[in-house]
Enzyme design. Structure first.
Site, PDB file in Angstrom:
ATOM      1  CB  SER A  50      23.538  36.022  49.704  1.00  0.00           C
ATOM      2  OG  SER A  50      22.719  37.062  49.248  1.00  0.00           O
ATOM      3  CG  ASP A  82      25.032  31.639  50.210  1.00  0.00           C
ATOM      4  OD1 ASP A  82      26.054  30.942  50.076  1.00  0.00           O
ATOM      5  OD2 ASP A  82      24.162  31.769  49.317  1.00  0.00           O
ATOM      6  CG  HIS A  83      28.063  33.442  47.737  1.00  0.00           C
ATOM      7  ND1 HIS A  83      29.163  32.968  47.060  1.00  0.00           N
ATOM      8  CD2 HIS A  83      27.038  32.631  47.391  1.00  0.00           C
ATOM      9  CE1 HIS A  83      28.810  31.916  46.337  1.00  0.00           C
ATOM     10  NE2 HIS A  83      27.530  31.680  46.522  1.00  0.00           N
ATOM     11  CG  ASP A 104      32.646  33.594  47.126  1.00  0.00           C
ATOM     12  OD1 ASP A 104      33.779  33.258  46.746  1.00  0.00           O
ATOM     13  OD2 ASP A 104      31.669  33.684  46.361  1.00  0.00           O
ATOM     14  CG  HIS A 178      25.669  30.441  41.729  1.00  0.00           C
ATOM     15  ND1 HIS A 178      26.890  31.039  41.788  1.00  0.00           N
ATOM     16  CD2 HIS A 178      25.436  29.926  42.969  1.00  0.00           C
ATOM     17  CE1 HIS A 178      27.396  30.879  43.018  1.00  0.00           C
ATOM     18  NE2 HIS A 178      26.532  30.206  43.746  1.00  0.00           N
ATOM     19  N   GLY A 179      21.752  29.579  40.068  1.00  0.00           N
ATOM     20  CA  GLY A 179      20.520  29.936  39.369  1.00  0.00           C
ATOM     21  C   GLY A 179      19.791  28.682  38.913  1.00  0.00           C
ATOM     22  CG  HIS A 205      27.490  27.422  46.626  1.00  0.00           C
ATOM     23  ND1 HIS A 205      27.341  28.726  47.004  1.00  0.00           N
ATOM     24  CD2 HIS A 205      28.185  26.823  47.625  1.00  0.00           C
ATOM     25  CE1 HIS A 205      27.928  28.907  48.178  1.00  0.00           C
ATOM     26  NE2 HIS A 205      28.459  27.770  48.573  1.00  0.00           N
ATOM     27  N   GLY A 207      22.132  24.058  44.046  1.00  0.00           N
ATOM     28  CA  GLY A 207      21.468  22.755  44.169  1.00  0.00           C
ATOM     29  C   GLY A 207      20.235  22.605  43.288  1.00  0.00           C
TER      30      GLY A 207
HETATM   31 ZN   LIG Z   1      26.456  30.132  45.883  1.00  0.00          ZN
END
Ligand SMILES: [Zn+2]
Length: 278
Positions: A50, A82-83, A104, A178-179, A205, A207
């Site tokens: 990220s 990512d992002h 993003d 997320h998380g 996102h 997962g």
């Molecule tokens: Zn994400």
């Protein structure tokens, strides 16, 4: 193998019926671990980092480690941002040799999101690299990205957004979180509706915590990429945490780092095999 271009990776996945996991790396150990996990499973995927994590190192360092990590691979592995938080981050990663990019701008109003996403897409496309964008926002916490409320992707905005940004992959908010979320409620009918409208494949996102049955179902509705961060980070931190709990004088960093690589690799292998069982 060399790191594989994102367009080729997606084409390979489509041709062979795979969902591509994108595993977040943080450092050298996790980068090797992710590559090892994919190679052991003999399944394709992404190593991704990220924008926030680039404060710890820089894109050139990550690209060099990733290139070394995949050199013995016989399956395609890409390196993804990512992002991506800014045009500058996108440019730095493309210039460093990343093979796939996300920008993003989902926190911006619709028109600004389109303008900034398109600017990144133009730069990436000049170098033949695909771009993932995001419409809607995810609940939860991913490093600096914290959202209390959820804002599901509005299907009525999808056609215009995809065509105007000229994106290649679309990250959607359909109940994914997320998380570490133990039981996210994925809205499959919404995903199906978005997929009917979107010209490009879809990305989930957050997962970690989504059941394999839901992923297999999502695969029928355009899912091509699924991001995993928390599951792998937990394995990494857990390795050091357990050793410290057992012995407060533990100082064998090398062996613990090797253990951490193995634990993270096993988790990555387990996940990529799980999502591709069907
Ligand atoms: Zn994400």
């Amino acid at each position: 193998m060399k790191l594989v271009n994102g367009f080729d990776l997606v084409a390979y996945a489509k041709k062979n019926g795979y969902v591509l996991p994108a595993f977040n790396t943080t450092n050298l150990e996790m980068t090797y671990a992710i590559a090892n996990g994919l190679m052991e499973a003999n399944l394709p995927g992404y190593i991704q980092i990220s924008s926030n994590n680039l404060r710890l190192s820089n894109p050139y360092v990550i690209a060099m480690i990733a290139k070394d990590a995949v050199k013995k691979s016989e399956i395609p592995i890409g390196l993804h941002l990512d992002h991506g938080k800014s045009f500058e981050d996108v440019k730095a990663c493309v210039d460093a040799g990343f093979t796939s990019i996300m920008i993003d701008m989902s926190h911006l109003p619709f028109e600004e999101n389109i303008r900034e996403s398109k600017r990144a897409a133009e730069y990436c496309h000049f170098y033949g690299i695909p771009v993932e964008v995001e419409l809607g926002a995810l609940r939860g916490k991913e490093e600096d990205i914290v959202n209390e409320g959820e804002c599901k992707t509005d299907p009525d905005m999808v056609a215009e957004y995809v065509s105007k940004t000229e994106c290649d992959l679309l990250a959607v908010s359909v109940g994914n979180v997320h998380g570490l979320c133990l039981n996210p409620q994925i809205d499959i009918p919404l995903l199906e509706k978005i997929n009917q409208i979107s010209k490009v494949p879809l990305v989930l996102h957050g997962g970690s915590g989504i059941s394999k049955e839901i992923i297999w179902e999502a695969k029928k509705h355009g899912l091509i990429k699924i991001n995993y961060g928390s599951d792998l980070r937990k394995e990494f931190i857990g390795t050091f945490g357990e050793a410290y709990e057992t012995n407060h004088n533990e100082h064998d960093v090398i062996h613990l780092s090797i253990d951490a690589v193995n634990h993270v690799a096993n988790k990555a292998k387990e996940l990529v095999m799980m999502i591709n069982e069907h």
